[in-house]
Structure formats: C-alpha cells, structure tokens
Design a protein around this motif. Structure first.
Motif, PDB file in Angstrom:
ATOM      1  N   CYS A  27       0.838  -1.214   0.000  1.00  0.00           N
ATOM      2  CA  CYS A  27       0.000   0.000   0.000  1.00  0.00           C
ATOM      3  C   CYS A  27       0.864   1.252   0.000  1.00  0.00           C
ATOM      4  CB  CYS A  27      -0.898  -0.023   1.236  1.00  0.00           C
ATOM      5  SG  CYS A  27      -2.207   1.210   1.180  1.00  0.00           S
ATOM      6  N   PHE A  31       1.050   4.251  -2.526  1.00  0.00           N
ATOM      7  CA  PHE A  31       0.841   5.595  -1.942  1.00  0.00           C
ATOM      8  C   PHE A  31       1.933   6.555  -2.410  1.00  0.00           C
ATOM      9  CE2 PHE A  31      -0.495   8.922   0.541  1.00  0.00           C
ATOM     10  CZ  PHE A  31       0.188   9.165   1.723  1.00  0.00           C
ATOM     11  N   LEU A  36      -3.233   5.961  -4.527  1.00  0.00           N
ATOM     12  CA  LEU A  36      -4.358   5.562  -3.684  1.00  0.00           C
ATOM     13  C   LEU A  36      -5.674   6.130  -4.222  1.00  0.00           C
ATOM     14  CD1 LEU A  36      -3.107   5.616   0.022  1.00  0.00           C
ATOM     15  CD2 LEU A  36      -3.035   3.803  -1.699  1.00  0.00           C
ATOM     16  N   PRO A  40      -7.692   3.124  -7.010  1.00  0.00           N
ATOM     17  CA  PRO A  40      -7.996   2.441  -5.745  1.00  0.00           C
ATOM     18  C   PRO A  40      -8.296   0.949  -5.890  1.00  0.00           C
ATOM     19  CG  PRO A  40      -9.804   3.896  -6.386  1.00  0.00           C
ATOM     20  CD  PRO A  40      -8.654   4.185  -7.311  1.00  0.00           C
TER      21      PRO A  40
END
Ligand SMILES: CC(C)=CCC/C(C)=C/CC/C(C)=C/CC/C(C)=C/COC[C@H](O)COP(=O)(O)O
Ligand SMILES: CC(C)=CCC/C(C)=C/CC/C(C)=C/CC/C(C)=C/COP(=O)(O)OP(=O)(O)O
Ligand SMILES: [Mg+2]
Length: 283
Positions: A27, A31, A36, A40
C-alpha cells in the motif's frame, strides 16, 4: 483437535503480523506512487494479493520446515499437532491460487512481479533456504518487492525503488540474524546457511555491516525529495532501534532479530509520515 484449535492453527500458519505488515508495504508503494486515489481498485487488489501470497508462503514454509521446527520451534501449529502437514499444504495452495487470481487483474508489470514472487515463495524453502546467503537474499528481495508491486499496480516505480532497496537491506540483515538463531535445527537438517558456512560471529558481522549501509542510505528518500522532513523525524529513531538490534544480536540473536523487526515497522511508518508531509507540507 477441536475446529477452533485447527482454525487458530491455520491462522498462525499465515503469520498474520507479517501478512498485515507486507500488505501495508504494498500500500505504501502505491501511496508514494500517487495511486491511492488514482487507482484504488488496483491498489486494493495488489494489497490483498500480497497478503494472500505472504500467508501462502509462510504456510508452505512451515509445511516444508515441519521437521526443523520440531527442533527450533516445537510450539508452531504443525509440530504441536494443531494442523496436519497435508492440511497446511492444502491451505497454502488455496491461498496461492487466490493470490494468482487477484494478481491477474493488475497491470502487466505487477503480474510479472507477482509471478516471480509466487514461484520464489514456493521454491524458497526446498531450493534456496539452505544456500549460504542466497535464501536470505531471496526473502530480502521478496519484502523489498512489495513496494515495487504497489508502485507497478499504479504505474509509477521511482520512489518505490528506493524504498525497495532499503527494505531489502534491512530484511537481509534480519534473515542472517534469524539463521544464527536457528543454527541448531538448520544444522540437524543439513542446511548450509550463512552462519553454518562462515561461522556465527562472521555472519553477524556481515549482517551488521549491511545494516550500517542501509542506515547510512536511509536519508535518501528525503534527499531525493520523495518525502518531507517528517520522514527524517521518524526514520532516525528507527535507524537507532535497528542499529541497537544489530549490536544486541551478538549476545542474544533472538532478542536482536525481534527488536530489529519492530525497528523496520517504525521505518515503514516513517515512509508514510514522509509521504504525508510531502503532500501536506506539515514540517
Ligand atoms: C534502513 C531502512 C529505512 C530500512 C527500511 C526497513 C523496512 C521498512 C523494512 C520492511 C520490513 C517489513 C515491515 C516486512 C514485512 C513483514 C515480513 C513479510 C517479513 C519477512 O518475513 C520473513 C521472516 O523470516 C519471517 O520470520 P518472522 O518474522 O520471525 O515470522
Ligand atoms: C508482492 C507479492 C505478490 C508477494 C510478496 C511476498 C512477500 C512480501 C514475502 C515475504 C517473505 C516471506 C513471507 C517469505 C516466506 C518464507 C519464509 C517464512 C521465510 C522465513 O522462514 P525461515 O527461513 O524458515 O525461518 P522461520 O520459519 O523460522 O521464520
Ligand atoms: Mg521456517
């Protein structure tokens, strides 16, 4: 064995802390690549695929290591009888297939990384673990690759590549220390790990040298302007914890590798703080 004890054993096989931590790394990779909000769904698939792959890799590792773990870690799910060897293998296969299914929904480069990683996870224990330093380097690559996987899911790899290298160096250090901790069972199984090949003290010196390189390189994400000043505020304490752990390993490798693990978690937090500061200009 009750159903609850078996379920607990299956959960233990995945090493949930590692599953969550590795998923967070993927993640973070997305990011720092700015993904993000832009992608998504792809980020979600990559994070879930990572967690499933780590769970699968840990489960198949315990399946192959079941005799070593009777010496090194008798409290683990298979040696204590909570999960049968074949049950652990079947569980691992299910997790691997789920990881493959999710990975196939991602961009080509992410699929390629997942393919390499899934094959590496299957081959690690039986092929690479007993080769001095090679098995350690493979696990280090796998951990570092989570950042690349997250970046590839959204199509941007520059910042993720630097984080990949830092995470790989710190993981390589910890893997060598863990091999010093496991030397009795590994020797009984005929594994030629690095501490068995060059001696425990030399292996710890190699580990500490690598860690110092990683710590000296740790300001790079700030110097390259991927992260704001908040990164340094958090990563410097993480560096100190990791250096302490590396030195503590000479008299207590079990404590050293455990403290080092949480030092790396703090470093991962520094990555998040640095990116947030870069975006919001807090410091
Ligand atoms: C110098 C610097 C800034 C380094 C960055 C350090 C960093 C962020 C490292 C990432 C480490 C991490 C959070 C890994 C995720 C957890 C994981 C999958 C670790 C690999 O597990 C293999 C290990 O052998 C399993 O043993 P155990 O943890 O004892 O179950
Ligand atoms: C991004 C994708 C698709 C996958 C990433 C996969 C990742 C991050 C893997 C992390 C490393 C990992 C879970 C390796 C599995 C093998 C393993 C548990 C190695 C360490 O085990 P041993 O060397 O046997 O030592 P212990 O079993 O005593 O911990
Ligand atoms: Mg093992």
């Amino acid at each position: 064995m009750t159903a609850a004890e078996t379920a607990r054993g299956l959960l233990e096989l995945t090493r949930p802390v590692n599953v969550i931590a590795a998923s967070v790394l993927t993640c973070i990779g997305a990011f720092v690549a700015g993904g993000l909000t832009e992608a998504p769904v792809a980020v979600g698939s990559a994070v879930a695929a990572t967690g499933l792959a780590v769970g699968a890799g840990n489960a198949i590792n315990d399946y192959f290591d079941r005799e070593i773990d009777r010496i090194n870690q008798p409290e683990r799910a298979i040696p204590r009888g909570a999960v049968s060897p074949n049950g652990a293998l079947a569980f691992s296969v299910v997790l691997f297939l789920a990881a493959v299914g999710l990975s196939l929904t991602l961009p080509t480069l992410a699929i390629a990384i997942a393919g390499v990683n899934l094959l590496a996870l299957i081959a690690y224990t039986e092929v690479f673990k007993g080769l001095p330093g090679i098995g350690n380097a493979l696990v280090a690559y796998l951990v570092g690759s989570t950042f690349l996987f997250g970046g590839a899911a959204v199509g941007e790899l520059e910042a993720a590549s630097v984080l990949c290298l830092l995470a790989a160096v710190a993981t390589l250090t910890r893997e060598i220390i863990k091999d010093v901790e496991d030397v009795d069972g590994d020797r009984a199984e005929g594994l030629n790990t690095l501490p068995i090949a060059i001696g425990e003290r030399r292996a710890l010196l190699v580990a500490l040298f690598l860690l110092v390189i990683g710590v000296l390189a740790s300001p790079l994400p700030y110097l390259l302007e991927f992260f704001g000043l908040a990164y340094l505020v958090v990563v410097i304490p993480a560096d100190l914890v990791m250096l302490y752990a590396g030195m503590r390993s000479f008299d207590d490798p079990t404590a050293g590798q455990s403290v080092l693990k949480y030092g790396t978690f703090l470093a991962a937090l520094a990555f998040i703080a640095g990116r947030v500061d870069e975006l919001l200009g807090i410091l």
